[in-house]
Design an enzyme around this catalytic site. Structure first.
Site, short mmCIF file in Angstrom:
data_model
loop_
_atom_site.label_atom_id
_atom_site.label_comp_id
_atom_site.label_asym_id
_atom_site.label_seq_id
_atom_site.Cartn_x
_atom_site.Cartn_y
_atom_site.Cartn_z
N SER A 128 0.84 -1.20 0.00
CA SER A 128 0.00 0.00 0.00
C SER A 128 0.87 1.24 0.00
CB SER A 128 -0.89 -0.01 1.26
OG SER A 128 -1.75 1.11 1.23
N ASP A 129 0.38 2.29 -0.62
CA ASP A 129 1.10 3.56 -0.59
C ASP A 129 0.09 4.70 -0.61
OD1 ASP A 129 3.95 4.64 -0.68
OD2 ASP A 129 2.88 5.89 -2.14
#
Length: 195
Positions: A70-71
């Site tokens: 995730s970012d």
């Protein structure tokens, strides 16, 4: 037998959110270069990073392991705001966001063997007008230092937020609805899975 799940992150916030969904998982941080490429849009940037994080961990494991990357980026105009390195950095970022609407773009990526899928979630956030004194005081709480855009919505900075349109959990770092949907397509079961 549910698949083994790895979260490609050491973020205590992402860890907490994934736990909330009832998944059993381990955390393995991915060490990747997070520089923005020229002419890359915020959406392309977070999608590339989320996938790169997941792939960096997946390559070291068997094909039955599902890795979640995730970012999250805070975006104002076309500026991608990273983590502030100094008080002056924090001032610059929060002065931009002050009294304005910005966007928080989060990408999640699932990787299992050769298969991968990326989902992007975008949320609009309205900030109140901040004084210089408020920004300085906030910096000294220690909260903004490791946060994209120099603030954490789930902490002290929650009081700066007038309104959001979209996913609150995506602003924190992991969109709950989309994460549960994505993981179910990879066959990962949580304690909430009913079948």
């Amino acid at each position: 037998m549910s698949n083994t799940l790895i979260l490609a992150s050491q973020s205590p916030r992402r860890k907490e959110l994934l736990k909330q969904l009832g998944y059993d998982f381990t955390c393995v941080p991915a060490d990747i270069d997070e520089s923005v490429l020229s002419s890359e849009s915020p959406e392309q940037y977070v999608a590339r990073l989320a996938l790169a994080k997941a792939q960096a961990i997946a390559i070291k494991h068997h094909d039955d392991v599902v890795v979640l990357g995730s970012d999250t980026s805070v975006v104002f105009g076309q500026h991608i705001l990273g983590k502030p390195e100094s008080l002056s950095d924090c001032h610059t970022m929060l002065a931009m966001l002050s009294g304005n609407t910005h966007e928080v773009v989060t990408a999640i990526a699932g990787v299992k063997g050769q298969r991968f899928e990326v989902v992007i979630v975008s949320t609009e956030v309205d900030f109140k007008t901040l004084s210089e004194k408020e920004i300085t005081h906030y910096w000294h709480t220690g909260e903004p230092q490791d946060k994209a855009g120099a603030y954490g919505i789930q902490g002290i900075a929650g009081q700066f937020v007038k309104q959001i349109r979209g996913s609150y959990s995506a602003v924190v770092g992991l969109p709950l609805y989309e994460t549960a949907q994505l993981l179910s397509t990879f066959g990962v079961k949580s304690s909430m899975t009913t079948d």
